[in-house]
Design a protein around this motif. Structure first.
Motif, short mmCIF file in Angstrom:
data_model
loop_
_atom_site.label_atom_id
_atom_site.label_comp_id
_atom_site.label_asym_id
_atom_site.label_seq_id
_atom_site.Cartn_x
_atom_site.Cartn_y
_atom_site.Cartn_z
N TRP A 249 -40.49 -48.66 -6.14
CA TRP A 249 -39.03 -48.66 -5.98
C TRP A 249 -38.56 -49.94 -5.29
O TRP A 249 -37.57 -50.53 -5.71
N LEU A 250 -39.25 -50.36 -4.26
CA LEU A 250 -38.86 -51.60 -3.59
C LEU A 250 -38.98 -52.80 -4.53
O LEU A 250 -38.19 -53.73 -4.47
N PHE A 251 -39.97 -52.75 -5.40
CA PHE A 251 -40.15 -53.83 -6.36
C PHE A 251 -39.02 -53.86 -7.39
O PHE A 251 -38.47 -54.92 -7.70
N ALA A 252 -38.65 -52.70 -7.93
CA ALA A 252 -37.67 -52.63 -9.01
C ALA A 252 -36.27 -52.25 -8.55
O ALA A 252 -35.32 -52.36 -9.32
N GLY A 253 -36.12 -51.81 -7.31
CA GLY A 253 -34.83 -51.32 -6.84
C GLY A 253 -33.72 -52.36 -6.86
O GLY A 253 -32.56 -52.03 -7.06
N GLY A 254 -34.06 -53.62 -6.65
CA GLY A 254 -33.05 -54.67 -6.68
C GLY A 254 -32.38 -54.78 -8.04
O GLY A 254 -31.18 -55.03 -8.14
N TRP A 255 -33.14 -54.57 -9.10
CA TRP A 255 -32.58 -54.61 -10.43
C TRP A 255 -31.89 -53.30 -10.76
O TRP A 255 -30.83 -53.30 -11.39
#
Length: 151
Positions: A39-45
């Motif tokens: 989630w931290l990896f993809a949450g920005g997008w």
């Protein structure tokens, strides 16, 4: 009938696995760590962080902690677990909670939903780490009360 046992792994006999409490603790807390790291990896997008200087800096903070959390979760799967993994989880959660305030993007409209995401994700990490640490400490054997200390 073969019996294979390594420290910190399940005991397997003829296709039947018994699940000791330590493995339940590990699986209950390793899966959320993997999900939170993802989630931290993809949450920005997913949350559409703005493409501004502040938004890019926030995304970098997320990526650093996503890497640490994912490596921590993978290490929990690959080796015998100890309290060090839980301490890393708590520290990463605390860093995520304070990062919007330390880097000054809390309340900045250029950050979008990033501060809220980091605070909530960090709080969840701290709770997971603290509960897991409490369970591992509870599981440790205690010396008998009448035993004298060795000299």
């Amino acid at each position: 009938m073969s019996l294979t046992q390594r420290p910190g792994t399940r005991i397997q006999t003829a296709g039947h696995a018994q699940t000791p409490p330590a493995d339940i603790r590990d699986s209950l807390f390793t899966a959320p760590l993997l999900l939170i790291g993802g989630w931290l990896f993809a949450g920005g997008w997913a949350l559409a962080y703005p493409d501004t200087h502040v938004g890019n800096n926030v995304r970098n903070v997320d990526l650093v902690f996503a890497t640490i959390i994912l490596l921590n979760a993978i290490a929990r799967v690959a080796r015998t677990r100890g309290p060090g993994s839980d301490v890393i989880t708590i520290v990463c959660g605390a860093c995520l909670v304070v990062s919007p305030f330390v880097f000054g993007y809390f309340g900045d409209p250029g950050a979008g939903l990033a501060p809220l995401n980091q605070i909530v994700t960090g709080a969840v990490l701290m709770v997971l780490g603290a509960v897991s640490l409490a369970l591992i400490e509870r599981r440790r054997p205690r010396p008998p009360a009448d035993a004298a200390p060795a000299r």
